[in-house]
Design a protein around this motif. Structure first.
Motif, short mmCIF file in Angstrom:
data_model
loop_
_atom_site.label_atom_id
_atom_site.label_comp_id
_atom_site.label_asym_id
_atom_site.label_seq_id
_atom_site.Cartn_x
_atom_site.Cartn_y
_atom_site.Cartn_z
N GLN A 39 0.82 -1.20 0.00
CA GLN A 39 0.00 0.00 0.00
C GLN A 39 0.86 1.26 0.00
OE1 GLN A 39 -2.78 -0.84 -1.03
NE2 GLN A 39 -4.28 -0.62 0.62
N TRP A 40 1.95 1.21 0.74
CA TRP A 40 2.86 2.36 0.78
C TRP A 40 3.47 2.57 -0.61
CZ3 TRP A 40 7.05 2.95 5.23
CH2 TRP A 40 7.48 4.29 5.26
N GLY A 41 3.90 1.48 -1.24
CA GLY A 41 4.47 1.59 -2.58
C GLY A 41 3.46 2.15 -3.57
N PHE A 42 2.22 1.69 -3.47
CA PHE A 42 1.19 2.19 -4.37
C PHE A 42 0.96 3.68 -4.14
CE2 PHE A 42 -3.35 3.12 -5.13
CZ PHE A 42 -3.40 2.87 -6.48
N LEU A 43 0.95 4.08 -2.87
CA LEU A 43 0.77 5.50 -2.52
C LEU A 43 1.87 6.35 -3.17
CD1 LEU A 43 0.14 6.78 1.10
CD2 LEU A 43 2.01 7.72 -0.23
N GLU B 165 11.20 0.53 -3.88
CA GLU B 165 11.87 0.15 -2.63
C GLU B 165 10.87 -0.46 -1.64
OE1 GLU B 165 13.86 3.52 -1.07
OE2 GLU B 165 15.25 3.73 -2.75
N LYS B 166 9.69 0.13 -1.55
CA LYS B 166 8.69 -0.39 -0.62
C LYS B 166 8.20 -1.77 -1.08
CE LYS B 166 9.14 3.31 1.69
NZ LYS B 166 10.09 3.27 2.84
N TYR B 167 8.04 -1.92 -2.41
CA TYR B 167 7.62 -3.22 -2.92
C TYR B 167 8.67 -4.29 -2.61
CZ TYR B 167 3.99 -0.78 -5.63
OH TYR B 167 2.91 -0.02 -6.01
N GLU B 168 9.96 -3.91 -2.76
CA GLU B 168 11.03 -4.84 -2.40
C GLU B 168 10.97 -5.17 -0.91
OE1 GLU B 168 13.03 -6.41 -4.28
OE2 GLU B 168 12.97 -5.35 -6.21
N GLY B 169 10.61 -4.15 -0.12
CA GLY B 169 10.49 -4.38 1.32
C GLY B 169 9.42 -5.41 1.64
N ALA B 170 8.33 -5.40 0.86
CA ALA B 170 7.27 -6.39 1.07
C ALA B 170 7.80 -7.80 0.85
CB ALA B 170 6.11 -6.10 0.14
N LEU B 171 8.64 -7.97 -0.18
CA LEU B 171 9.20 -9.29 -0.46
C LEU B 171 10.12 -9.76 0.66
CD1 LEU B 171 10.09 -8.90 -4.25
CD2 LEU B 171 8.18 -10.18 -3.28
N GLN B 172 10.76 -8.80 1.32
CA GLN B 172 11.73 -9.15 2.37
C GLN B 172 11.05 -9.56 3.68
OE1 GLN B 172 14.39 -5.79 2.72
NE2 GLN B 172 15.01 -5.91 0.55
N VAL B 173 9.86 -9.02 3.94
CA VAL B 173 9.24 -9.28 5.25
C VAL B 173 8.11 -10.30 5.20
CG1 VAL B 173 9.82 -6.95 6.02
CG2 VAL B 173 7.54 -7.39 5.04
N VAL B 174 7.73 -10.76 4.02
CA VAL B 174 6.60 -11.68 3.94
C VAL B 174 6.93 -12.98 4.69
CG1 VAL B 174 7.40 -12.61 1.71
CG2 VAL B 174 5.00 -12.88 2.40
N PHE C 73 -0.41 -7.31 -4.60
CA PHE C 73 0.31 -6.78 -5.76
C PHE C 73 -0.56 -6.82 -7.01
CE2 PHE C 73 4.60 -7.62 -3.68
CZ PHE C 73 5.00 -6.29 -3.71
N LEU C 74 -1.26 -7.92 -7.19
CA LEU C 74 -2.11 -8.06 -8.36
C LEU C 74 -3.22 -7.02 -8.36
CD1 LEU C 74 -2.30 -9.87 -10.85
CD2 LEU C 74 -3.87 -11.35 -9.57
#
Length: 627
Positions: A104-108, A120-129, A143-144
């Motif tokens: 959501q942050w990345g989309f914002l 960067e935020k999207y990459e962060g999502a991949l790191q913490v999932v 993401f979809l």
């Protein structure tokens, strides 16, 4: 454009799934139900300002993260990016490993044109999932929902790496569809099938969805190529062969489908049910020769075969179909008669042969004029052991038709009425209601017939509803402005003669209408009836002449699109004027865009233009590819 629209609809659904709250059974939540319903209504109505306020209150009361997510989405829809970012930062203090918040942050950020920060935020999502299947799927759906297809793909690939015992082939295939990476989509579905052949139905359903979204009809060819290649590489995966047979059936390439099905049966056995199913499908789609070949294969297996009797009956029905619909083959009535008799010597007369008995009785009455014998056969079969009420009414239905042939119209009315009373909630009831309405039309009672037809327009059967609507419009359009119903009553009499197979009488009545009422609105209908009569006789060139009259002189009348499509079919299938047929199909798309024939005309036009395969052979069609 169509593909984009379909994808947009799917994404909206996925986004809502992500946002809809889900709670564990033991979660205690205290909230105002009315407030929640109101918030949901505001959200559906896109009144995000009011919805945001209520979702915020509900979240503060319940402490449930899904309601915060809905509140956050409202802020994003309102483009209140400052408040939304502040809320995300605050939530991350409590939920620092919540990958959804990073999406959501990345989309914002992306909405503000800050693409590098968004990435960067999207990459962060991949790191913490978290490393479990449900969280990977939830993150991928997030993401979809934001149309971040590449990150969606990466989530599933990460899940595949981290959880090697789990399969994400199906989910990856769907992402590849959105990315239009069709080759990867094919491979993902085929990998899914290789992993478990029980996924065949799932793969077929998914490929049908992909084919429907394909605007230029190229996917089938590409998929077939990938599938054939995989069959060569992995010949032991039998599900691939079943998928190929299914694909040929979707394309109505029944000859190739049957060839593959027989080869597969010879290789592994247990294919009788599939071949019988293929024969039924081919029979229902004018694949007469292929259906006969399939039935012959089942018959050759002998009387002990499960489908021996069905194959004999199906083959006879195809002979009868060919006799009726392919007059140019000049099949003798004596030949059909002897084929019927030979078939009944094998299958006998019992409940399971009722449908074939009805065909035989119809043939005897309408073609050989053995009315008494036909009626006796039907009445005798009604007393056969095991006949149920529906089968008895189907026999009675044919008996009523023969009464119309005999000109005992009131007896036919009585029989039709009995069938209708006994079948108020099934398709046979509506079918007979239409026959009874037509009988009123034949008898010249036009107002009564139209009243019955207007009721039938609400039938659950689309075919019956369309037929009722067509005849109702025909009656009203040709009587509304007339001071006399005589021309229409004469035309109805001609249709009655046509029903009775009395073509010369029907033609004479049509000639008399044309002579006496030369400026009547029925003229194009007269030409159309004459064309159909000539087609039934196999006189295709003369039939085309009458259709050309309608095309040239009545292009704005109700029958114009019917005549144009029928003329195109004649040119394509009977008169070997393929180029002219293609041009007429093209005209159908532009002149009559609202016609019921448009979709089929478009498909035929593409076939003739070469966009779609018609009967193209490939080197893979021989048996060796599945041996």
């Amino acid at each position: 454009m169509k593909l984009k629209t379909n994808i947009r609809c799917l994404l909206l659904g996925l986004l809502l799934i992500v946002l809809i709250p889900q709670f564990s059974a033991g979660q205690a939540i205290q909230m105002d139900t009315n407030k929640l319903q109101l918030a949901n209504q505001y959200y559906r109505d896109r009144d995000f300002e009011k919805a945001a306020m209520l979702y915020r209150e509900i979240y503060e009361t319940s402490g449930s993260d899904p309601y915060f997510n809905l509140y956050l989405n409202c802020l994003l829809e309102l483009k209140d990016f400052t408040q939304a970012e502040a809320e995300i930062r605050e939530q991350l203090k409590k939920r620092k490993n919540d990958a959804y918040l990073y999406v959501q942050w990345g989309f914002l950020l992306s909405q503000q044109g800050r693409d590098e920060e968004a990435a960067e935020k999207y990459e962060g999502a991949l790191q913490v999932v978290p490393n479990n299947r449900n969280d990977y799927i939830r993150l991928a759906s997030a993401f979809l929902g934001r149309q971040q297809y590449e990150f969606t793909r990466r989530v599933y690939q990460l899940g595949s790496e981290k959880l090697p015992s789990e399969s994400f082939h199906y989910e990856l295939a769907r992402v590849y569809l959105y990315q239009r990476d069709y080759e990867q989509m094919f491979q993902a579905y085929l990998d899914l099938l290789e992993m478990d052949e029980n996924n065949l139905g799932r793969v077929q359903s998914s490929m049908l969805t992909a084919f429907r979204m394909d605007v230029d009809n190229s996917l089938r060819d590409e998929f077939r190529t990938s599938l054939l290649r995989r069959i060569q590489q992995d010949p032991d995966v039998i599900a691939y062969n079943h998928l190929l047979i299914w694909l040929f059936i979707q394309e109505k390439r029944f000859s190739q489908a049957l060839r593959q099905a027989i080869a597969l049966d010879k290789r592994i056995g247990a294919g009788d049910a599939n071949i019988a199913s293929l024969a039924r499908i081919a029979a229902g789609n004018d694949g007469v020769e292929e259906a006969i070949k399939a039935y012959d294969y089942l018959i050759e297996k002998g009387p002990s075969g499960e489908f021996f009797s069905e194959a004999h009956q199906g083959k006879m029905k195809m002979y009868y179909h060919r006799f009726i619909h392919f007059p140019e083959q000049n099949i003798a009535e004596e030949t059909i008669r002897s084929q019927f008799e030979a078939t009944f010597q094998v299958v006998g007369f019992h409940a399971e042969t009722t449908s074939l008995v009805i065909d035989f009785a119809h043939f005897m009455a309408f073609f050989q004029h053995e009315i008494d014998s036909a009626m006796a056969l039907l009445k005798t079969h009604m007393a056969v052991n095991g006949i149920n009420a529906l089968q008895r009414d189907q026999l009675k239905n044919e008996l009523a038709d023969i009464q119309v042939l005999k000109d005992d119209l009131w007896e036919a009315v009585l029989l039709y009425s009995q069938i209708i009373d006994a079948n108020k909630n099934n398709p046979l009831g509506d079918e007979v209601k239409l026959k009874k309405a037509k009988l009123g039309y034949y008898m010249g009672n036009l107002s009564w017939a139209q009243a019955q037809l207007d009721v039938l327009k609400a039938s659950t059967s689309k075919l019956i509803a369309n037929d009722a609507l067509e005849l109702s419009i025909f009656i009203s359009s040709n009587t509304a402005l007339d001071t006399t119903e005589v021309p229409m009553q004469l035309f109805a009499k001609s249709d009655l003669y046509q029903f009775r197979q009395q073509d010369s009488l029907a033609w004479a009545v049509l000639d008399s209408i044309e002579a006496q009422y030369s400026y009547h609105s029925l003229l194009d209908d007269i030409y159309f009836r004459k064309a159909k009569t000539l087609i039934q006789r196999g006189e295709y060139q003369q039939a085309a002449g009458f259709l050309e009259k309608i095309r040239n002189g009545y292009a704005y009348d109700l029958l114009a699109d019917d005549a144009l499509f029928l003329l195109a079919e004649l040119y394509e299938q009977k008169l070997n004027r393929v180029a002219d047929a293609g041009e007429l199909y093209k005209q159908m798309l532009t002149l009559y865009p609202g016609s019921i024939y448009v979709e089929e005309a478009r498909e035929r036009y593409r076939q003739l233009r070469g966009d779609m395969p018609v009967d193209k052979e490939t080197l893979f069609f021989n048996e060796p590819e599945i041996n």
